[in-house]
Design a protein around this motif. Structure first.
Motif, PDB file in Angstrom:
ATOM      1  N   MET A 120      -7.542 -25.838 -26.528  1.00  0.00           N
ATOM      2  CA  MET A 120      -7.666 -24.449 -27.010  1.00  0.00           C
ATOM      3  C   MET A 120      -7.711 -23.496 -25.837  1.00  0.00           C
ATOM      4  O   MET A 120      -7.969 -23.900 -24.682  1.00  0.00           O
ATOM      5  CB  MET A 120      -8.947 -24.316 -27.845  1.00  0.00           C
ATOM      6  N   ASP A 127     -10.472 -18.282 -25.681  1.00  0.00           N
ATOM      7  CA  ASP A 127     -10.963 -17.464 -26.798  1.00  0.00           C
ATOM      8  C   ASP A 127     -11.052 -18.267 -28.092  1.00  0.00           C
ATOM      9  O   ASP A 127     -11.115 -17.706 -29.167  1.00  0.00           O
ATOM     10  CB  ASP A 127     -10.038 -16.253 -26.975  1.00  0.00           C
ATOM     11  N   ARG A 128     -11.009 -19.635 -28.029  1.00  0.00           N
ATOM     12  CA  ARG A 128     -11.146 -20.567 -29.148  1.00  0.00           C
ATOM     13  C   ARG A 128      -9.839 -20.823 -29.899  1.00  0.00           C
ATOM     14  O   ARG A 128      -9.824 -21.571 -30.852  1.00  0.00           O
ATOM     15  CB  ARG A 128     -12.222 -20.093 -30.159  1.00  0.00           C
ATOM     16  N   THR A 129      -8.763 -20.174 -29.546  1.00  0.00           N
ATOM     17  CA  THR A 129      -7.509 -20.372 -30.281  1.00  0.00           C
ATOM     18  C   THR A 129      -6.993 -21.780 -30.011  1.00  0.00           C
ATOM     19  O   THR A 129      -6.840 -22.204 -28.869  1.00  0.00           O
ATOM     20  CB  THR A 129      -6.454 -19.343 -29.846  1.00  0.00           C
ATOM     21  N   ARG A 130      -6.771 -22.526 -31.132  1.00  0.00           N
ATOM     22  CA  ARG A 130      -6.357 -23.917 -31.009  1.00  0.00           C
ATOM     23  C   ARG A 130      -4.873 -23.998 -30.639  1.00  0.00           C
ATOM     24  O   ARG A 130      -4.025 -23.318 -31.237  1.00  0.00           O
ATOM     25  CB  ARG A 130      -6.573 -24.663 -32.326  1.00  0.00           C
ATOM     26  N   TYR A 131      -4.558 -24.914 -29.667  1.00  0.00           N
ATOM     27  CA  TYR A 131      -3.167 -25.241 -29.363  1.00  0.00           C
ATOM     28  C   TYR A 131      -2.757 -26.539 -30.083  1.00  0.00           C
ATOM     29  O   TYR A 131      -1.584 -26.731 -30.397  1.00  0.00           O
ATOM     30  CB  TYR A 131      -2.961 -25.437 -27.853  1.00  0.00           C
ATOM     31  N   GLY A 170      -3.678 -22.518 -34.124  1.00  0.00           N
ATOM     32  CA  GLY A 170      -3.693 -21.067 -34.064  1.00  0.00           C
ATOM     33  C   GLY A 170      -4.965 -20.468 -34.584  1.00  0.00           C
ATOM     34  O   GLY A 170      -5.220 -19.276 -34.367  1.00  0.00           O
ATOM     35  N   ARG A 171      -5.767 -21.249 -35.289  1.00  0.00           N
ATOM     36  CA  ARG A 171      -7.051 -20.751 -35.793  1.00  0.00           C
ATOM     37  C   ARG A 171      -8.149 -20.987 -34.752  1.00  0.00           C
ATOM     38  O   ARG A 171      -8.008 -21.829 -33.866  1.00  0.00           O
ATOM     39  CB  ARG A 171      -7.409 -21.448 -37.097  1.00  0.00           C
ATOM     40  N   PRO A 172      -9.265 -20.307 -34.907  1.00  0.00           N
ATOM     41  CA  PRO A 172     -10.330 -20.450 -33.927  1.00  0.00           C
ATOM     42  C   PRO A 172     -11.022 -21.839 -34.036  1.00  0.00           C
ATOM     43  O   PRO A 172     -11.209 -22.366 -35.132  1.00  0.00           O
ATOM     44  CB  PRO A 172     -11.304 -19.328 -34.247  1.00  0.00           C
TER      45      PRO A 172
END
Length: 543
Positions: free
Chosen positions: A101, A104-108, A117-119
């Motif tokens: 991620m 900022d917590r955005t998942r790859y 794409g979600r936190p």
């Protein structure tokens, strides 16, 4: 019916000690095994969690330091590069998820593409600070053990985060796989404990004869009461000749100041003959043994619990008073015999006198009767005048008559002069009577004239007794054994076993020692016994 039932309940026997121990041991084993199983389960659970943390940490460390991951997160499309790679790694490692991620917590990446794409749901603050850590957290896949760490660039800045986790459900599956081993071990331990308890219970049942604890306690109380109350000495000696039990009466009769339990028989300092009997452990029935102050009747028998020889049981009865009474009875019997002998002799003299009168020889009859009367009266007058102790005087007169009937002349030495001695009359009878009897028996084995000379006098504060015979005497090599029980030069065939010959001199020795005196013997030919006793009252006459 109720009355009968209640009576049956009251009469019901309580469980035996062995059964109570079996139940108690079973409960203890069950509690121990159950506790051990719970501890083992907790240890297994902790081990599985630690193993999960170690696996996730290894995956996170491998990814966060991988150049591939660092280049991908800097590129235009990290997901396209990392998603296939991470999924292959996750499947091979057997873990629930691997998420790369942004800070900022955005998942790859994510096992569920819909979550990309979600936190990210979870703690990331320690990772943003540059530290790898492990926690248990409930995310989109449920509760899981997860490890999160930073991806650092060349300058040490955090450019991405990596998190890998194993769900609690998966950990539960691993624990379930370990459960058969834990349960199997617990059951095996329970079986071994139960078998050991059963074996121990059987042994206890045999040794306690299946008695209850109350019955054993009551038996012990009765046992102690009997041991302390019975007026017969009791010794238990094991096969190694060690005393295992001695009651109060045995300690009193054997003059043992301390409890001899555990000591060897040889260490009790008993008379040699008694020690030899106890050490030999041979069967004995009513054997008479003389100790320092007592005459004991000893019985000994082997004990055979369970058919095996385990030592001996010895009983002791105090024969001292009975022996004294027997001595007095012997003295009375001797007096009676002397009276019978005198009556017989008097009858012969009377017949002789009457016959002389009938033959008309009155003068010879008077002369004969007068001479016989003077001879008998002379001995009586000398003894009565010299010996104030009536029992001792009567004993000497009786022994003189009995010896005369047997063909032995008993001479009273002119030095004889005895006043009040203060000594027990029974002890004087035992000492003088046995010494005179021994002298008469010895004189009968010698050549004529057969004589026994007795002298009794007081000198200072002591009573001196001397008895000398004309017999063959005592060989010098036998002198050390003369006063031992069983030593004799006479034929013992007519005497009962254990109660016959060889006791008189032993009794004399015991009595002299008890009175604080001394005893000596001179070897033959012609034995001489000398006794010296301390007086207990002022002497009436001194030599």
């Amino acid at each position: 019916m109720p009355k009968s039932g209640s009576s049956s309940v009251r009469g019901r026997r309580e469980p035996s000690l062995a059964r109570r121990l079996l139940v108690l041991q079973a409960l203890v084993v069950a509690v121990v095994v159950l506790t051990s199983a719970v501890v083992a389960w907790a240890d297994a659970r902790q081990a599985v969690r630690e193993e999960a943390a170690a696996r996730t940490t290894a995956v996170v460390e491998a990814l966060r330091t991988s150049p591939l991951v660092l280049d991908a997160v800097r590129g235009p499309d990290p997901t396209a590069v990392l998603q296939p790679y991470v999924e292959r790694l996750r499947t091979g490692a057997g873990i629930a998820f691997i998420t790369v991620m942004a800070p900022d917590r955005t998942r790859y990446t994510h096992p569920d593409p819909g979550q990309i794409g979600r936190p990210f749901v979870g703690t990331i603050a320690p990772a943003l600070a540059g530290r790898t850590f492990t926690e248990t957290y409930t995310g989109t896949l449920g509760p899981s053990v997860r490890t999160t760490g930073p991806v650092l660039d060349e300058g040490g800045d955090v450019v991405a985060l990596v998190s890998a986790g194993i769900t609690v459900d998966r950990i539960g599956h691993d624990l379930t796989a370990a459960l058969p081993g834990v349960v199997g071990t617990a059951l095996a331990a329970l079986a071994v404990g139960a078998a050991g308890s059963w074996a121990l219970s059987r042994r206890v049942r045999r040794q306690t004869h299946d008695l209850s604890a109350r019955e054993i306690g009551r038996a012990l109380e009765y046992h102690e009461a009997v041991l302390h109350a019975v007026r017969e000495g009791l010794l238990l000696v094991d096969a190694e000749r060690r005393v295992q039990l001695a009651n109060d009466e045995a300690r009193r009769l054997l003059a043992l100041d301390e409890d001899p339990t555990g000591r060897r028989v040889e260490e009790l300092e008993l008379p040699a003959e008694l020690t030899e009997l106890l050490v030999g452990q041979a069967q004995a029935v009513d054997e008479v043994h003389v100790t320092g102050t007592r005459v004991l009747v000893v019985n000994q028998a082997a004990t055979r619990p369970g058919g095996r020889r385990a030592g001996t049981v010895v009983t002791l009865r105090d024969h001292t008073d009975l022996q004294a009474l027997t001595g007095e009875l012997d003295s009375v019997r001797a007096f009676a015999e002397s009276l019978r002998a005198q009556a017989h002799e008097a009858a012969n003299r009377l017949h002789t006198t009457v016959s002389l009168v009938e033959l008309g020889r009155s003068s010879e009859a008077v002369e004969f009767a007068t001479a016989q009367l003077e001879s008998a009266q002379r001995l009586t007058d000398r003894v009565v005048a010299a010996v104030e102790e009536p029992v001792l005087a009567a004993l000497l007169l009786g022994k003189a008559a009995a010896a005369h009937e047997r063909g032995v002349q008993l001479e009273i030495d002119p030095v004889t002069a005895v006043g009040a001695t203060g000594l027990p009359a029974g002890d004087l009878v035992t000492i003088v009577g046995n010494l005179v009897d021994n002298g008469v028996d010895a004189a009968l084995g010698g050549d004529p004239p057969r004589e026994v000379q007795v002298a009794v006098w007081t000198e200072g504060r002591r009573l001196e007794i001397r008895v000398e015979d004309t017999g063959p005497g005592i060989p010098e090599e036998h002198v050390p054994h003369v006063f031992q029980r069983g030593w004799t030069t006479k034929d013992s065939g007519a005497a009962p076993a254990g109660l016959g010959r060889g006791l008189g001199l032993a009794l004399v020795t015991q009595t002299v020692r008890r009175l604080g005196g001394t005893l000596a013997v001179r070897p033959g030919p012609g034995a001489l016994f000398e006794v010296s006793l301390p007086l207990r009252a002022p002497a009436g006459v001194t030599r």
